[in-house]
Design a protein around this motif. Structure first.
Motif, PDB file in Angstrom:
ATOM      1  N   ASP A 299       0.626   4.155  -2.752  1.00 46.16           N
ATOM      2  CA  ASP A 299       0.422   5.555  -2.360  1.00 46.16           C
ATOM      3  C   ASP A 299       1.313   6.496  -3.162  1.00 46.16           C
TER       4      ASP A 299
ATOM      5  N   ARG B 105       0.824  -1.208   0.000  1.00 46.20           N
ATOM      6  CA  ARG B 105       0.000   0.000   0.000  1.00 46.20           C
ATOM      7  C   ARG B 105       0.858   1.259   0.000  1.00 46.20           C
ATOM      8  N   GLU B 106       2.012   1.198   0.656  1.00 44.09           N
ATOM      9  CA  GLU B 106       2.924   2.348   0.613  1.00 44.09           C
ATOM     10  C   GLU B 106       3.422   2.572  -0.812  1.00 44.09           C
TER      11      GLU B 106
END
Length: 286
Positions: free
Chosen positions: A60, A56-57
Protein backbone atom coordinates in the motif's frame (compact mmCIF):
# COMPACT_ATOMS: atom_id res chain seq x y z
CA UNK A 1 33.87 -2.54 -6.72
CA UNK A 2 34.05 -6.11 -5.48
CA UNK A 3 30.29 -6.45 -5.31
CA UNK A 4 30.14 -6.62 -9.10
CA UNK A 5 31.44 -10.18 -8.86
CA UNK A 6 29.02 -11.14 -6.10
CA UNK A 7 25.99 -11.97 -8.26
CA UNK A 8 27.72 -14.98 -9.80
CA UNK A 9 28.44 -16.40 -6.36
CA UNK A 10 24.91 -15.75 -5.14
CA UNK A 11 23.34 -17.20 -8.26
CA UNK A 12 25.01 -20.55 -7.80
CA UNK A 13 24.15 -20.55 -4.09
CA UNK A 14 20.50 -19.55 -4.30
CA UNK A 15 19.98 -21.84 -7.28
CA UNK A 16 21.38 -24.75 -5.30
CA UNK A 17 19.21 -27.76 -4.52
CA UNK A 18 18.21 -26.85 -0.92
CA UNK A 19 16.49 -23.63 -2.02
CA UNK A 20 14.99 -24.98 -5.25
CA UNK A 21 13.72 -28.07 -3.46
CA UNK A 22 12.14 -26.00 -0.69
CA UNK A 23 10.38 -23.72 -3.17
CA UNK A 24 9.06 -26.65 -5.16
CA UNK A 25 7.74 -28.24 -1.96
CA UNK A 26 6.45 -24.94 -0.61
CA UNK A 27 8.00 -25.62 2.79
CA UNK A 28 11.24 -26.02 4.70
CA UNK A 29 13.23 -26.74 6.65
CA UNK A 30 15.69 -24.31 5.09
CA UNK A 31 18.39 -22.32 6.87
CA UNK A 32 21.28 -19.94 6.31
CA UNK A 33 24.25 -21.52 8.05
CA UNK A 34 27.34 -19.66 9.19
CA UNK A 35 30.72 -21.35 9.34
CA UNK A 36 30.41 -21.66 13.14
CA UNK A 37 27.25 -23.77 12.74
CA UNK A 38 24.77 -21.05 13.75
CA UNK A 39 21.53 -21.40 11.79
CA UNK A 40 19.02 -18.77 10.67
CA UNK A 41 15.63 -20.29 9.75
CA UNK A 42 14.05 -19.13 6.50
CA UNK A 43 10.28 -18.86 6.34
CA UNK A 44 9.66 -20.75 3.13
CA UNK A 45 6.02 -21.41 3.95
CA UNK A 46 5.27 -17.69 4.30
CA UNK A 47 7.26 -16.86 1.17
CA UNK A 48 5.29 -19.41 -0.86
CA UNK A 49 1.91 -18.34 0.51
CA UNK A 50 -0.20 -15.43 -0.72
CA UNK A 51 0.67 -11.94 0.47
CA UNK A 52 -0.59 -11.50 4.02
CA UNK A 53 -1.85 -8.40 5.84
CA UNK A 54 1.68 -7.26 6.70
CA UNK A 55 2.77 -7.64 3.09
CA UNK A 56 -0.28 -5.76 1.82
CA UNK A 57 0.47 -2.84 4.13
CA UNK A 58 3.96 -2.67 2.64
CA UNK A 59 2.53 -2.69 -0.89
CA UNK A 60 0.00 0.00 0.00
CA UNK A 61 2.94 2.34 0.65
CA UNK A 62 4.59 1.74 -2.72
CA UNK A 63 4.65 4.50 -5.30
CA UNK A 64 4.71 4.19 -9.09
CA UNK A 65 6.28 1.15 -10.73
CA UNK A 66 7.69 -1.32 -8.21
CA UNK A 67 10.91 -3.35 -8.41
CA UNK A 68 10.99 -6.32 -6.01
CA UNK A 69 14.65 -7.16 -5.45
CA UNK A 70 15.09 -10.82 -4.55
CA UNK A 71 11.44 -11.60 -5.24
CA UNK A 72 11.71 -15.26 -4.25
CA UNK A 73 8.61 -17.26 -5.18
CA UNK A 74 6.85 -14.02 -6.04
CA UNK A 75 3.99 -13.39 -3.61
CA UNK A 76 4.50 -9.60 -3.63
CA UNK A 77 4.86 -9.29 -7.41
CA UNK A 78 1.78 -11.45 -7.91
CA UNK A 79 -0.22 -9.28 -5.49
CA UNK A 80 0.91 -6.11 -7.25
CA UNK A 81 -0.02 -7.56 -10.63
CA UNK A 82 -3.47 -8.45 -9.28
CA UNK A 83 -3.86 -4.81 -8.27
CA UNK A 84 -3.02 -3.71 -11.80
CA UNK A 85 0.29 -2.17 -10.73
CA UNK A 86 3.39 -2.14 -12.92
CA UNK A 87 5.90 -4.35 -11.14
CA UNK A 88 8.88 -6.60 -11.78
CA UNK A 89 10.52 -9.21 -9.61
CA UNK A 90 14.18 -10.11 -10.00
CA UNK A 91 15.96 -13.06 -8.47
CA UNK A 92 19.12 -15.10 -9.07
CA UNK A 93 17.27 -18.35 -8.44
CA UNK A 94 15.79 -19.94 -11.55
CA UNK A 95 13.39 -21.89 -9.31
CA UNK A 96 12.12 -18.66 -7.74
CA UNK A 97 11.65 -16.96 -11.10
CA UNK A 98 9.84 -19.98 -12.51
CA UNK A 99 7.54 -20.07 -9.49
CA UNK A 100 6.75 -16.36 -9.82
CA UNK A 101 6.06 -16.53 -13.55
CA UNK A 102 3.94 -19.64 -13.03
CA UNK A 103 1.69 -17.63 -10.71
CA UNK A 104 1.32 -14.85 -13.27
CA UNK A 105 3.91 -12.45 -11.85
CA UNK A 106 6.46 -10.73 -14.11
CA UNK A 107 10.00 -11.75 -13.14
CA UNK A 108 13.51 -11.93 -14.53
CA UNK A 109 16.44 -14.19 -13.70
CA UNK A 110 18.76 -11.34 -12.86
CA UNK A 111 21.02 -10.00 -10.11
CA UNK A 112 20.32 -6.49 -8.86
CA UNK A 113 23.92 -5.65 -9.84
CA UNK A 114 23.32 -6.55 -13.50
CA UNK A 115 21.62 -4.33 -16.12
CA UNK A 116 17.86 -4.07 -15.55
CA UNK A 117 14.87 -2.65 -17.44
CA UNK A 118 13.80 0.88 -16.47
CA UNK A 119 17.04 1.84 -14.72
CA UNK A 120 16.67 5.23 -13.04
CA UNK A 121 12.88 5.26 -13.48
CA UNK A 122 11.44 2.89 -10.86
CA UNK A 123 9.15 4.58 -8.38
CA UNK A 124 9.71 2.09 -5.55
CA UNK A 125 12.01 -0.79 -4.68
CA UNK A 126 11.43 -3.55 -2.15
CA UNK A 127 14.04 -5.33 -0.02
CA UNK A 128 12.02 -7.64 2.20
CA UNK A 129 12.47 -11.11 3.74
CA UNK A 130 16.07 -10.35 4.64
CA UNK A 131 17.12 -9.14 1.19
CA UNK A 132 19.08 -6.28 2.73
CA UNK A 133 21.69 -9.02 3.02
CA UNK A 134 22.15 -9.41 -0.75
CA UNK A 135 25.84 -9.29 -1.66
CA UNK A 136 26.97 -8.85 1.94
CA UNK A 137 27.70 -5.15 1.33
CA UNK A 138 24.81 -2.88 2.38
CA UNK A 139 26.52 0.28 1.13
CA UNK A 140 27.01 -1.14 -2.37
CA UNK A 141 23.41 -2.36 -2.47
CA UNK A 142 22.07 1.06 -1.45
CA UNK A 143 24.25 2.78 -4.05
CA UNK A 144 22.90 0.45 -6.73
CA UNK A 145 19.29 1.16 -5.71
CA UNK A 146 19.94 4.88 -5.95
CA UNK A 147 20.76 4.35 -9.62
CA UNK A 148 17.75 2.10 -10.21
CA UNK A 149 15.13 4.36 -8.62
CA UNK A 150 13.75 7.53 -10.13
CA UNK A 151 14.80 10.81 -8.47
CA UNK A 152 13.04 10.93 -5.11
CA UNK A 153 12.23 7.21 -5.38
CA UNK A 154 11.12 5.13 -2.43
CA UNK A 155 12.90 2.14 -0.88
CA UNK A 156 11.01 -0.07 1.57
CA UNK A 157 13.32 -2.43 3.44
CA UNK A 158 12.64 -5.07 6.06
CA UNK A 159 15.16 -4.89 8.88
CA UNK A 160 16.15 -7.23 11.69
CA UNK A 161 14.24 -6.64 14.96
CA UNK A 162 17.55 -6.42 16.83
CA UNK A 163 20.10 -3.62 16.56
CA UNK A 164 22.52 -5.72 14.54
CA UNK A 165 25.10 -5.05 11.84
CA UNK A 166 26.55 -8.37 10.77
CA UNK A 167 28.34 -9.63 7.68
CA UNK A 168 29.15 -13.28 7.25
CA UNK A 169 29.75 -16.04 4.77
CA UNK A 170 26.76 -18.38 4.79
CA UNK A 171 25.44 -21.48 3.07
CA UNK A 172 21.91 -22.57 2.32
CA UNK A 173 21.21 -25.75 4.25
CA UNK A 174 18.32 -28.18 4.33
CA UNK A 175 18.61 -29.55 7.87
CA UNK A 176 17.45 -33.09 8.45
CA UNK A 177 17.84 -33.17 12.21
CA UNK A 178 19.96 -32.37 15.26
CA UNK A 179 18.98 -28.74 15.85
CA UNK A 180 18.37 -29.10 19.56
CA UNK A 181 20.48 -26.11 20.56
CA UNK A 182 18.84 -22.69 20.39
CA UNK A 183 20.11 -19.18 20.03
CA UNK A 184 18.51 -15.87 20.91
CA UNK A 185 15.10 -15.23 19.45
CA UNK A 186 13.83 -11.73 18.83
CA UNK A 187 11.46 -12.36 15.96
CA UNK A 188 10.13 -14.85 13.47
CA UNK A 189 10.73 -13.14 10.14
CA UNK A 190 12.53 -14.40 7.06
CA UNK A 191 16.21 -14.18 6.29
CA UNK A 192 16.40 -10.91 8.20
CA UNK A 193 14.84 -12.29 11.38
CA UNK A 194 16.41 -13.17 14.67
CA UNK A 195 14.44 -16.38 15.16
CA UNK A 196 17.65 -18.41 14.93
CA UNK A 197 18.74 -21.73 16.31
CA UNK A 198 22.11 -22.63 17.65
CA UNK A 199 22.39 -25.45 15.15
CA UNK A 200 23.82 -28.01 17.56
CA UNK A 201 22.92 -31.55 18.50
CA UNK A 202 23.05 -30.83 22.21
CA UNK A 203 26.80 -31.52 22.42
CA UNK A 204 27.91 -28.23 20.88
CA UNK A 205 28.47 -29.82 17.48
CA UNK A 206 26.60 -28.62 14.38
CA UNK A 207 23.51 -30.68 13.70
CA UNK A 208 23.13 -33.16 10.87
CA UNK A 209 22.73 -31.26 7.62
CA UNK A 210 21.12 -32.51 4.45
CA UNK A 211 21.80 -30.80 1.13
CA UNK A 212 24.04 -27.76 1.38
CA UNK A 213 24.77 -24.94 -1.05
CA UNK A 214 28.07 -23.16 -1.71
CA UNK A 215 29.15 -20.27 0.56
CA UNK A 216 28.17 -16.70 -0.33
CA UNK A 217 28.38 -13.31 1.46
CA UNK A 218 25.36 -12.12 3.42
CA UNK A 219 24.48 -9.31 5.83
CA UNK A 220 21.93 -8.71 8.58
CA UNK A 221 20.96 -5.18 9.55
CA UNK A 222 18.73 -3.71 12.19
CA UNK A 223 17.00 -0.38 11.57
CA UNK A 224 19.71 1.77 13.23
CA UNK A 225 22.41 0.12 11.10
CA UNK A 226 20.46 0.65 7.89
CA UNK A 227 20.00 4.33 8.71
CA UNK A 228 23.73 4.64 9.36
CA UNK A 229 24.55 3.20 5.95
CA UNK A 230 21.83 5.13 4.12
CA UNK A 231 22.26 8.66 5.42
CA UNK A 232 25.73 9.36 3.91
CA UNK A 233 24.45 8.09 0.55
CA UNK A 234 21.68 10.68 0.38
CA UNK A 235 18.74 8.69 1.73
CA UNK A 236 16.36 10.09 4.33
CA UNK A 237 13.85 8.23 6.49
CA UNK A 238 10.20 8.54 5.48
CA UNK A 239 8.61 6.02 7.84
CA UNK A 240 9.48 3.32 10.33
CA UNK A 241 7.03 0.69 11.57
CA UNK A 242 6.60 -2.87 12.78
CA UNK A 243 3.80 -5.37 12.18
CA UNK A 244 3.41 -9.08 12.75
CA UNK A 245 6.82 -9.31 14.41
CA UNK A 246 8.51 -7.78 11.35
CA UNK A 247 10.26 -4.39 11.14
CA UNK A 248 10.33 -2.01 8.19
CA UNK A 249 11.97 1.24 7.14
CA UNK A 250 10.94 3.45 4.24
CA UNK A 251 13.69 5.63 2.74
CA UNK A 252 13.62 8.19 -0.04
CA UNK A 253 16.61 9.17 -2.12
CA UNK A 254 17.46 12.83 -2.60
CA UNK A 255 18.64 12.54 -6.19
CA UNK A 256 16.74 15.03 -8.34
CA UNK A 257 16.18 15.42 -12.06
CA UNK A 258 13.78 17.39 -14.24
CA UNK A 259 13.70 14.76 -16.97
CA UNK A 260 12.68 11.62 -15.10
CA UNK A 261 9.94 9.52 -16.66
CA UNK A 262 8.07 6.54 -15.23
CA UNK A 263 9.38 3.21 -16.49
CA UNK A 264 7.79 2.21 -19.78
CA UNK A 265 7.85 -1.22 -18.25
CA UNK A 266 4.55 -2.90 -19.03
CA UNK A 267 5.50 -3.89 -22.56
CA UNK A 268 9.11 -4.57 -21.64
CA UNK A 269 8.20 -6.74 -18.68
CA UNK A 270 5.49 -8.65 -20.50
CA UNK A 271 7.75 -9.43 -23.44
CA UNK A 272 10.59 -10.58 -21.22
CA UNK A 273 8.27 -12.69 -19.12
CA UNK A 274 7.59 -14.85 -22.13
CA UNK A 275 11.22 -15.74 -22.49
CA UNK A 276 12.55 -18.86 -20.85
CA UNK A 277 15.37 -17.97 -18.43
CA UNK A 278 18.36 -20.22 -18.07
CA UNK A 279 20.03 -21.08 -14.81
CA UNK A 280 23.36 -20.30 -16.43
CA UNK A 281 22.47 -17.18 -18.33
CA UNK A 282 20.19 -14.32 -17.22
CA UNK A 283 17.55 -13.08 -19.63
CA UNK A 284 18.92 -10.24 -21.76
CA UNK A 285 17.55 -6.75 -21.14
CA UNK A 286 14.77 -5.72 -23.47
Amino acid sequence: MSTVAMPGTAEHSWSADPYADALRAGRGPLFLRRSDGWLLPLEVERWCARADAVDREVLDRCEGAVLDVGCGPGRLVVELAARGRTALGIDVSSAAVAHTVGLGGPALLRSVFEPLPGEGRWGSALLVDGNLGIGGDPGALLERLTRLLAPGGLLIAETDPLDIDERASVRLVGVTGGTGGTGGTGGTGGAGSTGATGGTDGTGRPGDQGTCGTPFPWARLGTPALIRYARPLGWHTVAQWSAGGRCFLALRNRRTSSSAEPPKSTAVINSQRARKPSADRPVAAG
